[in-house]
Motif scaffolding. Sequence first.
Motif, mmCIF file in Angstrom:
data_model
loop_
_atom_site.group_PDB
_atom_site.id
_atom_site.type_symbol
_atom_site.label_atom_id
_atom_site.label_comp_id
_atom_site.label_asym_id
_atom_site.label_seq_id
_atom_site.Cartn_x
_atom_site.Cartn_y
_atom_site.Cartn_z
ATOM 1 N N SER A 18 0.804 -1.115 -0.349
ATOM 2 C CA SER A 18 0.236 0.096 0.087
ATOM 3 C C SER A 18 0.862 1.227 0.097
ATOM 4 O O SER A 18 2.014 1.078 0.696
ATOM 5 C CB SER A 18 -0.900 -0.051 1.148
ATOM 6 N N GLU A 19 0.263 2.332 -0.664
ATOM 7 C CA GLU A 19 1.122 3.540 -0.720
ATOM 8 C C GLU A 19 0.491 4.646 0.354
ATOM 9 O O GLU A 19 1.116 5.568 0.360
ATOM 10 C CB GLU A 19 1.233 4.185 -2.189
ATOM 11 N N HIS A 20 -0.483 4.249 1.135
ATOM 12 C CA HIS A 20 -1.405 5.003 1.917
ATOM 13 C C HIS A 20 -0.450 5.140 3.047
ATOM 14 O O HIS A 20 -0.035 4.229 3.957
ATOM 15 C CB HIS A 20 -2.695 4.377 2.416
ATOM 16 N N GLU A 22 -0.993 6.153 6.218
ATOM 17 C CA GLU A 22 -1.798 5.563 7.401
ATOM 18 C C GLU A 22 -1.578 4.278 7.769
ATOM 19 O O GLU A 22 -1.901 3.616 8.679
ATOM 20 C CB GLU A 22 -3.149 6.216 7.521
ATOM 21 N N GLN A 23 -1.527 3.313 6.569
ATOM 22 C CA GLN A 23 -1.503 2.010 6.655
ATOM 23 C C GLN A 23 -0.085 1.549 6.954
ATOM 24 O O GLN A 23 0.138 0.121 7.419
ATOM 25 C CB GLN A 23 -2.037 1.274 5.179
ATOM 26 N N GLN A 24 0.911 2.229 6.811
ATOM 27 C CA GLN A 24 2.299 1.679 6.879
ATOM 28 C C GLN A 24 2.592 1.463 8.385
ATOM 29 O O GLN A 24 3.248 0.234 8.462
ATOM 30 C CB GLN A 24 3.282 2.946 6.433
ATOM 31 N N LEU A 26 0.768 -0.194 10.657
ATOM 32 C CA LEU A 26 0.171 -1.388 10.674
ATOM 33 C C LEU A 26 0.740 -2.522 10.015
ATOM 34 O O LEU A 26 1.019 -3.634 10.603
ATOM 35 C CB LEU A 26 -1.346 -1.420 10.155
ATOM 36 N N LEU A 27 1.084 -2.087 8.765
ATOM 37 C CA LEU A 27 2.041 -3.056 8.070
ATOM 38 C C LEU A 27 3.295 -3.501 8.783
ATOM 39 O O LEU A 27 3.711 -4.574 8.678
ATOM 40 C CB LEU A 27 2.135 -2.604 6.594
ATOM 41 N N GLN A 88 10.318 4.094 3.577
ATOM 42 C CA GLN A 88 9.784 4.540 2.075
ATOM 43 C C GLN A 88 10.349 4.440 0.936
ATOM 44 O O GLN A 88 10.089 5.377 0.067
ATOM 45 C CB GLN A 88 8.852 5.794 2.496
#
Length: 312
Positions: A18-20, A22-24, A26-27, A88
């Motif tokens: 994912s590139e979002h 806010e999800q980084q 969590l991942l 990133q």
Amino acid sequence: MGIRNQTSVSDFLLLGFSEHPEQQPLLFGLFLGMYLVTLAGNLLIILAIASDQHLHTPMYFFLANLSFIDTCFSCSIVPKVLINIQTQHHTISYAGCLMQMYFFMALALLDNFLLAVMAYDRYVAICLPLHYTTIMCPQRCLGLVAISWLCSHLLAFSLTLLMSQFSFCASHAIPHFFCDLLPLLKLACSDTHVFQVMMFTEAALSGVVPLTCVLVSYAHIIHTILRVPSAGGKHRVFSTCGSHLSVVTLFYGTVFLVYFQPSSSYSADTGKVASVLYTTVTPMLNPFIYSLRNRDMKGALWRLLGWGRCST
């Protein structure tokens, strides 16, 4: 030389999940948690087997090898995923990509072979108990593991060598979280027909043959156990078979889902989800499925951790 000049590939871009932003977190937390559990679980299994004389048997020798392979398997993929998520910066060098692909293939193939060896060991122990010590002697156990290591590395090296000859004239963005065969193949502008034939041939030899060995071994085991009058003995062995076969089904099911299809119909999203299962989830679950339900293994772990007196 000419191919390298034609491709001008210095690195690839691993797009990940994912590139979002806010999800980084969590991942990152998800992969880090699975990675630490995998390392801790498998290393504890290896130490427990090495430190307990009662576990110096063929079954636990193969289990220690499986734990070592699963540890290396996870280390070949997850640290790079964590670095990419944290920084990133999703680039990986051309040489680094081929090296990661090589170790991924070699260790995955080694898992295949070792699962078959472990199934054969259980077949001999249950169906031919009087001949077990003769058939599964230390020399034969070492030979089976050595042959598995040799074959897996030779097969992985041959495919990596062929891949290194391709030219990549399309986008260098890989829609995956590590350098896998099919995503790289989609980027190649060379003729990949020979490679695909060789890949499917090797997949048949290294996937179908070990899986057939597993299924045939357990068919004989089930046939033997059904003739045993003791209900307790049946339940114990069926439980062991169920644990092993559940891991085999998870591993082979996801591998077949990704690799036993034409490269033209390959789905990046399906490939990524399936890859998470066999690259992170399966190595994490193996210590629990194979060992923590085993009384001898649990006893060795308690003694290793200094809790032996508490369990008596």
